[in-house]
Design an enzyme around this catalytic site. Structure first.
Site, PDB file in Angstrom:
ATOM      1  N   HIS A 129       0.932  -7.829   6.998  1.00 16.16           N
ATOM      2  CA  HIS A 129       0.278  -8.663   5.994  1.00 16.16           C
ATOM      3  C   HIS A 129       1.111  -9.920   5.706  1.00 16.16           C
ATOM      4  CE1 HIS A 129      -2.880  -9.150   3.086  1.00 16.16           C
ATOM      5  NE2 HIS A 129      -2.082  -9.126   2.035  1.00 16.16           N
ATOM      6  N   ASP A 162      -2.197  -5.186  10.039  1.00  6.00           N
ATOM      7  CA  ASP A 162      -2.638  -5.348   8.653  1.00  6.00           C
ATOM      8  C   ASP A 162      -4.105  -4.971   8.539  1.00  6.00           C
ATOM      9  OD1 ASP A 162      -3.204  -6.180   6.064  1.00  6.00           O
ATOM     10  OD2 ASP A 162      -3.178  -8.312   6.571  1.00  6.00           O
ATOM     11  N   SER A 215      -2.956 -13.543   1.639  1.00  5.10           N
ATOM     12  CA  SER A 215      -3.841 -12.541   1.071  1.00  5.10           C
ATOM     13  C   SER A 215      -4.923 -13.235   0.231  1.00  5.10           C
ATOM     14  CB  SER A 215      -3.032 -11.530   0.255  1.00  5.10           C
ATOM     15  OG  SER A 215      -3.782 -10.390  -0.026  1.00  5.10           O
TER      16      SER A 215
END
Length: 519
Positions: A475, A450, A196
Site C-alpha cells: 500500500h 495491496d 490511499s
C-alpha cells in the site's frame, strides 16, 4: 459463531465506542450492518510503550492555519461560517516565485502523521527546489468546524453534513490559491500527492481543478473501488491470494482456524485455553477473531519489503513472516497455537507487549480518524470492493449485501447514503476513455500485494496518465522514505515518478514561457 453475527458484533462494538468516547452521536440507530472499508481509522500503535515512532530528522515544518469557509457551494447564512484549517509548510528548498509547490492531500487523520510518513516528497523537494505543503482534511486532526472540538463537529447530521469530498477539495483549492497569492508566486506550478484515500483526492483534484494543480501523484488510489465499478469480493480475494502465494499450508490453516476459534469460544474450557495461549489482556478472548481478521488485512496492505513503523512495528514482508510463524510454530503444533504465533508477528514483533490487547484498548483512536471515516464511508465514499467475502478466502464467507449496509448506514447517520454520487461527481464509468479525452498528468501507482489495488488504475491511459504497477508492492510503498535495503524494483518506481514529474514541469515552463527551474 456465524460470520454475519461476528461482523455485526465487531461493528457494533466500534460504533458503541464511537458513541461513548466522543460523548455524542451523529444519530441514533441500529448500527452499520457490514464492515466499514479498512482504513487507518481502525489502526492503533502497538509498539512497546504505545508511542508512535519519531519522525525522520528531515521532517521539519512550520504549522500554519488558514481561515476556511464552511460551505463552498451555497450562500445560505450558515455557509459563511469558518473554521481553522491546519497545514504544514517547509520552504527550505524552495527556489522562489516560479519554483514548484508540492502539496499533500490530507487523508482521514492528523496531517502530521502523513507528513512524517510521505518520504518521497521530502526526498524529491531538493531536486525540484520545491516547497512542501501538507494540508489537513476538514473534520480530522485539528481542522474541526464548529468551535474546534470533535464533539461539536459531529454533534448531529447538520454539523457533520459539511464533511464531503467536494468540500475537502474546495478547501485545498482555496488554500493553495491563497498561499500562492501571499507568496507572490501566481506562476508556481503545483503538483499534488496522496496515498490511499489521499491518492483518490489527489487524482480527483487534478480532474476537477486542473487550473490549480498541474499534476497529481495518486498512490494506491482505489478510485474504481466504489459501488458499481468493481467486484465487491475483490479486496478479500487479494488478501487471501497474498497468503496463499506464500504457503498453501498457511492458507489452509488460516481458513480452518475460524471454526477452531469459535468452537473454543463456545465453552468455558475452550475460553480458558484461548486465554492461556494468547495471553489476552484482561482475558478478552472474545476479541481474538477480530484481532486475527485485522492482522491479516493490514499485514497484507503493509506487505513492505523493509521493516516499517507507520502505526505499528512490522518486519519486512509481514505476510511471509506470518506464514513462517504458522508453518514453523514455536508455541505448539495445534491450530490455535499457530494462529497465536502469527498474531505475535503483527501485534508484538518487538516483543515489548506483555499481553495481547483487546478491542477496547485497540480502538482508542489516537489519531482522531474514526468519527469522520464512519460518516464518509456511510454517506458517499461507499467502497463496496471491500464488503463481500467469498468462499475461497482465508476468512469466513460473508455474502455482499449492499441493501443491508445502506440501511445500517441510514440508521447510524440519519442521512440517506448516496452510493452513486462520487461516481457521478468525479467520474468512474468508462474511465479509460473519459480520461483519455479529458485528463492529463496523473501517475497511478499500485502494488499488487495491496488489496486496494483491485480498485486501482492498472493500465496507462495516455502518455501523461500513467499506471505504474508493481507485483511485489504494498500500500503506497512508493511514497515511503527510501532505505538502503529497498529492492531494485522499488528504486525503479521512484525514479520513474521523478522523471515523469520532471517532464511535466519542463512542459509547464515551456507552455508558460518561464525559464526552467529544472536546471
Amino acid at each position: 459463531m456465524a460470520r454475519a453475527a461476528m461482523t455485526i458484533h465487531l461493528v457494533a462494538s466500534l460504533l458503541l465506542l464511537f458513541l461513548s468516547s466522543c460523548c455524542h452521536a451523529v444519530a441514533a440507530g441500529a448500527g452499520v450492518r457490514g464492515r466499514l472499508p479498512p482504513t487507518l481509522a481502525t489502526w492503533r500503535q502497538y509498539a512497546a510503550g504505545g508511542a508512535a515512532a519519531a519522525p525522520p530528522l528531515v521532517v521539519q515544518y512550520e504549522t500554519r492555519y488558514f481561515t476556511q469557509r464552511l460551505d463552498h457551494f451555497n450562500e445560505l447564512p450558515a455557509s459563511n461560517g469558518t473554521f481553522r484549517q491546519r497545514y504544514l509548510v517547509n520552504g527550505t528548498f524552495w527556489g522562489g516565485a516560479a519554483a514548484p509547490v508540492f502539496v499533500y492531500a490530507g487523508n482521514e487523520g492528523d496531517v502530521a502523521l502523513f507528513a512524517s510518513n510521505t518520504g518521497f516528497m521530502w526526498e524529491a523537494a531538493p531536486r525540484f527546489r520545491a516547497m512542501l505543503v501538507f494540508v489537513e482534511h476538514r473534520y480530522y486532526g485539528e481542522s474541526l468546524p464548529f468551535g474546534g472540538t470533535r464533539a461539536a463537529a459531529f454533534a448531529d447530521a447538520s454539523a457533520a453534513g459539511y464533511l464531503t469530498t467536494a468540500q475537502a477539495l474546495a478547501d485545498f483549492a482555496e488554500l493553495i490559491l491563497s498561499l500562492k497569492s501571499n507568496l507572490t508566486a501566481c506562476k508556481a506550478p503545483v503538483v499534488i500527492f496522496g496515498g490511499s484515500y489521499g491518492g483518490m483526492l489527489a487524482a480527483w483534484m487534478r480532474m476537477k481543478y486542473p487550473h490549480i494543480v498541474m499534476g497529481a501523484v495518486a498512490s494506491s488510489a482505489p478510485i474504481l473501488g466504489l459501488n458499481g465499478l468493481s467486484d465487491p469480493y475483490s479486496f478479500y480475494n487479494v488478501v487471501s491470494n497474498d497468503f496463499k502465494s506464500e504457503s498453501k499450508h498457511c492458507y489452509d490453516v488460516l481458513r480452518n482456524s475460524w471454526s477452531e476459534m469459535y468452537k473454543a469460544l463456545a465453552t468455558d474450557a475452550g475460553r480458558a485455553r484461548l486465554n492461556q495461549t494468547f495471553n489476552m489482556c484482561k482475558g478478552n478472548v472474545d476479541d481474538i477473531p477480530g484481532l486475527v481478521e485485522k492482522a491479516l488485512i493490514y499485514g497484507s496492505m503493509m506487505d513492505y519489503p523493509t521493516p516499517s513503523n507507520f502505526l505499528t512495528s512490522l518486519p519486512a514482508y509481514p505476510v511471509r513472516e506470518i506464514c513462517r510463524a504458522i508453518d514453523k510454530p514455536t508455541s505448539g503444533n495445534d491450530t490455535v497455537s499457530r494462529i497465536k504465533d502469527a498474531m505475535t508477528i503483527y501485534y508484538n514483533s518487538t516483543g515489548g507487549l506483555a499481553c495481547f490487547p483487546g478491542a477496547g484498548a485497540e480502538d482508542d483512536d489516537p489519531y482522531g480518524m474514526f468519527p469522520g471515516w464512519t460518516w464518509q464511508a456511510c454517506t458517499e465514499v461507499i467502497m463496496t470492493m471491500s464488503y463481500g467475502i467469498g468462499n475461497a478466502t482465508v476468512f469466513p464467507p460473508d455474502p455482499f449485501n449492499l441493501t443491508a449496509y445502506l440501511a445500517g448506514c441510514l440508521a447510524t447517520t440519519g442521512v440517506p447514503p448516496r452510493p452513486h454520487w462520487i461516481q457521478s461527481y468525479f467520474g468512474g464509468y468508462d474511465i479509460r476513455n473519459v480520461l483519455k479525452r479529458s485528463g492529463s498528468n496523473i501517475i497511478f501507482f499500485n502494488g499488487l500485494r495491496d488489496p486496494w489495488s483491485a480498485g486501482g488504475i492498472l493500465k496507462s491511459i495516455s502518455n501523461s496518465i500513467i499506471a505504474l504497477v508493481e507485483p511485489k508492492g504494498g500500500h503506497h510503498v512508493d511514497l515511503r522514505f527510501s532505505t538502503k535495503e529497498d529492492p531494485e524494483w522499488l528504486k525503479k518506481v521512484r525514479r520513474q515518478e521523478m522523471r515523469i514529474i520532471a517532464d511535466w514541469l519542463k512542459q509547464y515552463y515551456s507552455d508558460e514561457a518561464i525559464d526552467s527551474m529544472m536546471n
